[in-house]
Design a protein around this motif. Structure first.
Motif, PDB file in Angstrom:
ATOM      1  N   PHE A  63       0.841  -1.201   0.000  1.00  0.00           N
ATOM      2  CA  PHE A  63       0.000   0.000   0.000  1.00  0.00           C
ATOM      3  C   PHE A  63       0.878   1.254   0.000  1.00  0.00           C
ATOM      4  O   PHE A  63       2.008   1.232   0.491  1.00  0.00           O
ATOM      5  N   GLY A  64       0.311   2.350  -0.509  1.00  0.00           N
ATOM      6  CA  GLY A  64       1.010   3.632  -0.472  1.00  0.00           C
ATOM      7  C   GLY A  64       2.409   3.518  -1.051  1.00  0.00           C
ATOM      8  O   GLY A  64       2.589   3.067  -2.175  1.00  0.00           O
ATOM      9  N   GLY A  65       3.404   3.884  -0.262  1.00  0.00           N
ATOM     10  CA  GLY A  65       4.784   3.883  -0.755  1.00  0.00           C
ATOM     11  C   GLY A  65       5.568   2.625  -0.435  1.00  0.00           C
ATOM     12  O   GLY A  65       6.789   2.613  -0.599  1.00  0.00           O
ATOM     13  N   SER A  66       4.922   1.569   0.035  1.00  0.00           N
ATOM     14  CA  SER A  66       5.641   0.343   0.419  1.00  0.00           C
ATOM     15  C   SER A  66       5.469  -0.747  -0.630  1.00  0.00           C
ATOM     16  O   SER A  66       4.367  -0.935  -1.163  1.00  0.00           O
ATOM     17  N   VAL A  67       6.562  -1.487  -0.888  1.00  0.00           N
ATOM     18  CA  VAL A  67       6.477  -2.569  -1.880  1.00  0.00           C
ATOM     19  C   VAL A  67       5.769  -3.786  -1.269  1.00  0.00           C
ATOM     20  O   VAL A  67       5.683  -3.925  -0.050  1.00  0.00           O
ATOM     21  N   LEU A  68       5.311  -4.674  -2.151  1.00  0.00           N
ATOM     22  CA  LEU A  68       4.539  -5.833  -1.691  1.00  0.00           C
ATOM     23  C   LEU A  68       5.431  -6.998  -1.264  1.00  0.00           C
ATOM     24  O   LEU A  68       5.104  -7.723  -0.323  1.00  0.00           O
ATOM     25  N   GLY A  69       6.564  -7.175  -1.935  1.00  0.00           N
ATOM     26  CA  GLY A  69       7.437  -8.300  -1.585  1.00  0.00           C
ATOM     27  C   GLY A  69       6.914  -9.622  -2.111  1.00  0.00           C
ATOM     28  O   GLY A  69       5.911  -9.681  -2.821  1.00  0.00           O
ATOM     29  N   ASP A  70       7.613 -10.704  -1.745  1.00  0.00           N
ATOM     30  CA  ASP A  70       7.332 -12.035  -2.311  1.00  0.00           C
ATOM     31  C   ASP A  70       6.675 -12.998  -1.338  1.00  0.00           C
ATOM     32  O   ASP A  70       6.463 -14.153  -1.674  1.00  0.00           O
ATOM     33  N   ASP A  71       6.452 -12.591  -0.118  1.00  0.00           N
ATOM     34  CA  ASP A  71       5.981 -13.556   0.879  1.00  0.00           C
ATOM     35  C   ASP A  71       4.544 -13.987   0.615  1.00  0.00           C
ATOM     36  O   ASP A  71       3.775 -13.274  -0.017  1.00  0.00           O
TER      37      ASP A  71
END
Ligand code: MLT
Length: 276
Positions: A63-71
């Protein structure tokens, strides 16, 4: 990206570093946003509380300015992100507040990182796991989000429940702002979060073990998290007060910011006094 992570092995996984707005000084107050929003929902809390507290509002992963990642989707992963972000900025203890999905993350923090929790604010959230129909609905929405690649299903099915009738009828600007936040949500992040919420466990056992003082809040027009559910959480917590906010729906912090801020400020100030 899951395929790539599997080949590369664990050491190449993306470690999610949350983007967080961090304003003011004093006792740290970490506020975790609801679904499908971002730290932008805490605008009135940053404005109203940063004069007395250090207000930290992260964007939860995706969300917003944070990446989602692979988990794999999980609320616990979101909680670990927040704990890591706090460590990264030198915050060892904080008042942890969460609204709705942010409340699920706050409860996971109580279970996984209890030392971080100086005080707990749970707003418009619930401790029970989902019923089967709610879970199935989340998974259906997640699929639509992924297939359509737009937030349409959120605008149709989630947005209408976010604010109460008072806000909807009398405060068009607030409703418009909330709609804008929903539309700005990345569809894949929303799908991931719906799967994470669908998989979460009952948290009443966690609440019974919380040592820190707690404040439970709910809007009297909230149909997603009810007053009964809020009362059940306050009863399970060893040391909690319950506040019902009048003329507010699910987004009580956005709909009645002055009442919300006043309650949080009194709660956090009392904690800061006894902690010294
Ligand atoms: C939220 O506002 O975060 C959502 O209502 C949470 C949920 O869908 O359970």
């Amino acid at each position: 990206s899951r395929h790539k992570a599997a080949i590369a092995g664990n050491h190449d996984r993306v470690t999610v570093q949350l983007y967080a707005r961090d304003v003011g000084s004093g006792t740290p107050l970490v506020l975790l946003h609801g679904f499908p929003l971002s730290s932008a929902m805490w605008l009135a809390q940053r404005e109203g509380l940063a004069g007395r507290f250090r207000v930290i509002t992260p964007d939860l992963r995706g969300f917003g300015g944070s990446v989602l990642g692979d988990d794999e989707p999980s609320i616990d992963a979101m909680a670990d992100d927040v704990a890591r972000a706090c460590r990264g900025i030198g915050v060892r203890r904080a008042v942890i507040g969460g609204l709705s999905m942010g409340g699920y993350v706050a409860m996971a923090l109580c279970r996984r990182h209890p030392d971080l929790v100086l005080g707990l604010v749970l707003a418009a959230t619930r401790a029970a796991a989902d019923t089967a129909p709610v879970r199935e609905n989340r998974l259906r929405q997640a699929e639509r989000l992924e297939i359509e690649g737009t937030t349409r299903v959120l605008a149709d099915e989630v947005l209408p429940g976010l604010v109460g009738p008072t806000t909807y009828r009398q405060r068009a600007l607030i409703y418009g702002r909330v709609r804008g936040l929903v539309q700005a949500t990345p569809p894949h992040a929303a799908a991931w979060a719906q799967r994470a919420m669908a998989g979460r466990d009952d948290a009443f056992g966690t609440l019974r073990g919380v040592r820190a003082p707690a404040l439970v809040m709910v809007g009297d027009e909230d149909e997603l998290a009810t007053e009964d559910e809020a009362r059940a959480m306050a009863d399970a917590l060893p040391n909690a007060e319950l506040l019902v906010i009048p003329r507010a729906g699910h987004l009580c912090a956005v709909e009645q910011p002055d009442l919300f801020n006043q309650a949080v400020a009194e709660f956090a100030a009392a904690l800061a006094r006894t902690a010294h």
